[in-house]
Design a protein around this motif. Structure first.
Motif, PDB file in Angstrom:
ATOM      1  N   LYS A 149       1.000  -1.167  -0.022  1.00 36.85           N
ATOM      2  CA  LYS A 149      -0.195   0.234   0.450  1.00 36.85           C
ATOM      3  C   LYS A 149       1.041   0.892   0.251  1.00 36.85           C
ATOM      4  N   HIS A 161       0.122   5.377   0.668  1.00 33.61           N
ATOM      5  CA  HIS A 161      -0.890   6.032   1.755  1.00 33.61           C
ATOM      6  C   HIS A 161      -0.141   7.947   0.983  1.00 33.61           C
ATOM      7  N   THR A 210      -5.077   5.879   0.149  1.00 30.41           N
ATOM      8  CA  THR A 210      -4.224   5.279   0.778  1.00 30.41           C
ATOM      9  C   THR A 210      -5.030   4.208  -0.936  1.00 30.41           C
TER      10      THR A 210
END
Lengths: 86, 314
Positions: free
Chosen positions: B197, B199, B251
């Protein structure tokens, strides 16, 4: 019900122009925002639309393909277009 | 989703890129010639080139290639930003808009040989040449000339290839997932084959001088990234809203095969104006209220029934 039309180009300058209109429309119940002519939209207007949805009587937004696509890209589809539960 | 609709999305993105390039060049003309501004123009043209290649608009692709190569030289500081250059870039952008239009409407591509020759003449490798290319405007452009090859060293071809493939993959997968049950589809695809991920939270500076956070998000999506969460919790009510602030954080889930550096490269030019955190254990960087020139309060709102908003009432 107040109604506001978004311009084709919803950049930061447009957000600055729209914001006072939205504030002026507060207190008149639900707001209708016509975004059917939007061809370009940036973060400044998207976050302003979220604020409008969450302020006063909320807002119902009619979207163009460009606005729909930008909402999908930014994960804001339900935030902007789902029926308000207020 | 039909191919026509996918192309429609491409042209929507073209319009956004053209608008971003125009804003950036207008800033250059007005004297704002920093790296962010030049980068915004470069990325806009680069993005059109990628799509043009993916959709087979060869005239548009060839033209944007020359345009991008010159912008790359400008970005690297190899070509100085002077009035003549900004003027050339503005004219090149006009013709780029014509190219996009002809691709969209299926008309003849605009005559661009003179501009291409001018742009090649302005490139770093040619600027030292005795005669400026503009002196021989009818000269046929050399599509594979040495300066382009040299400039391409900065922008390796594999990245372009990745962009093209990812763009198409992204478009098609989005539409098949989103067509029937958007919410369920998003969750399902977000959980499958996504392994890390990223962010991010753009600061107010990421929304100035022709920069537009959505262009960066598009680049992430172009790598195959998909938005799994948008933090709207910092958005204030309208009456305390400051247009200059960046209130959103995101995200994105990235496919396993994408290199972390490919994502970092997207944010390289924006620097501290976009807070970034990479990794599944990270979170969206915290919101910071920034000092802006925006007046904190709108004019007092009358409680009178209808203070009809001026231009837009319908």
């Amino acid at each position: 019900m107040s109604s506001i039309t978004l311009p084709a180009r919803c950049d930061r300058a447009a957000a600055e122009a729209i914001w006072p209109e939205l504030v002026a429309a507060l207190g008149n119940g639900a707001l209708r925002i016509d975004g059917s002519a939007v061809e370009h939209v940036g973060q400044a207007v998207l976050q302003l639309l979220v604020s409008a949805r969450r302020s006063g009587g909320g807002a119902e937004i009619e979207a163009s393909p460009a606005l729909t696509e930008a909402a999908r890209l930014t994960g804001l589809t339900s935030e902007l277009f789902e029926e308000s539960e207020l | 989703m039909s191919p026509e609709e996918i192309q429609q999305i491409f042209f929507v993105e073209c319009e956004e890129s053209l608008a971003a390039a125009e804003a950036g060049l207008a800033a250059c003309q007005a004297g704002t010639q920093d790296a962010d501004t030049v980068n915004a123009v470069f990325r806009a043209v680069h993005s059109i080139k990628g799509g043009a290649g993916a959709f087979g608009y060869s005239a548009l692709q060839a033209y944007t290639h020359t345009f991008e190569t010159l912008l790359s030289d400008v970005r690297e500081g190899l070509v100085a930003i002077e009035n003549d250059l900004v003027d050339l870039l503005l004219r090149a952008l006009d013709t780029l808009a014509d190219h996009v239009q002809s691709a969209r409407e299926g008309g003849d591509a605009p005559a661009d040989a003179v501009l291409i020759a001018e742009m090649e003449g302005a490139m770093a490798a040619n600027a030292g040449a005795a005669a400026p290319a503009a002196a021989e405007p009818e000269a046929a452009p050399e599509p594979e000339s040495a300066p382009e090859t040299a400039a391409d060293d900065d922008e390796p071809a594999p990245i372009d290839d990745l962009d093209l493939a990812a763009l198409l993959d992204d478009l098609t997968s989005d539409f098949s997932a989103g067509s029937s049950e958007p919410a369920a589809g998003e969750e399902a695809s977000a959980g499958q084959g996504k392994s890390w991920k990223v962010h991010l939270r753009p600061r107010s500076g990421a929304m100035r001088n022709g920069s537009e956070p959505l262009l960066m998000l598009r680049d992430i999506a172009g790598l195959g990234g998909e938005c799994v969460y948008c933090d709207v919790s910092q958005i204030p009510p309208l009456d305390s809203f400051d247009v200059a602030q960046g209130y959103l954080g995101w995200t994105f889930a990235m496919p396993e095969g994408v290199e972390e550096d490919a994502v970092r490269d997207i944010f390289d030019f924006i620097g501290d104006d976009c807070a970034l955190a990479i990794g599944n254990d990270e979170e969206i960087p915290e919101f910071q209220l920034e000092k802006t020139a925006q007046p904190p309060k709108p004019e007092p709102v009358a409680t009178a029934p209808a203070p009809a908003p001026a231009p837009a009432a319908a």
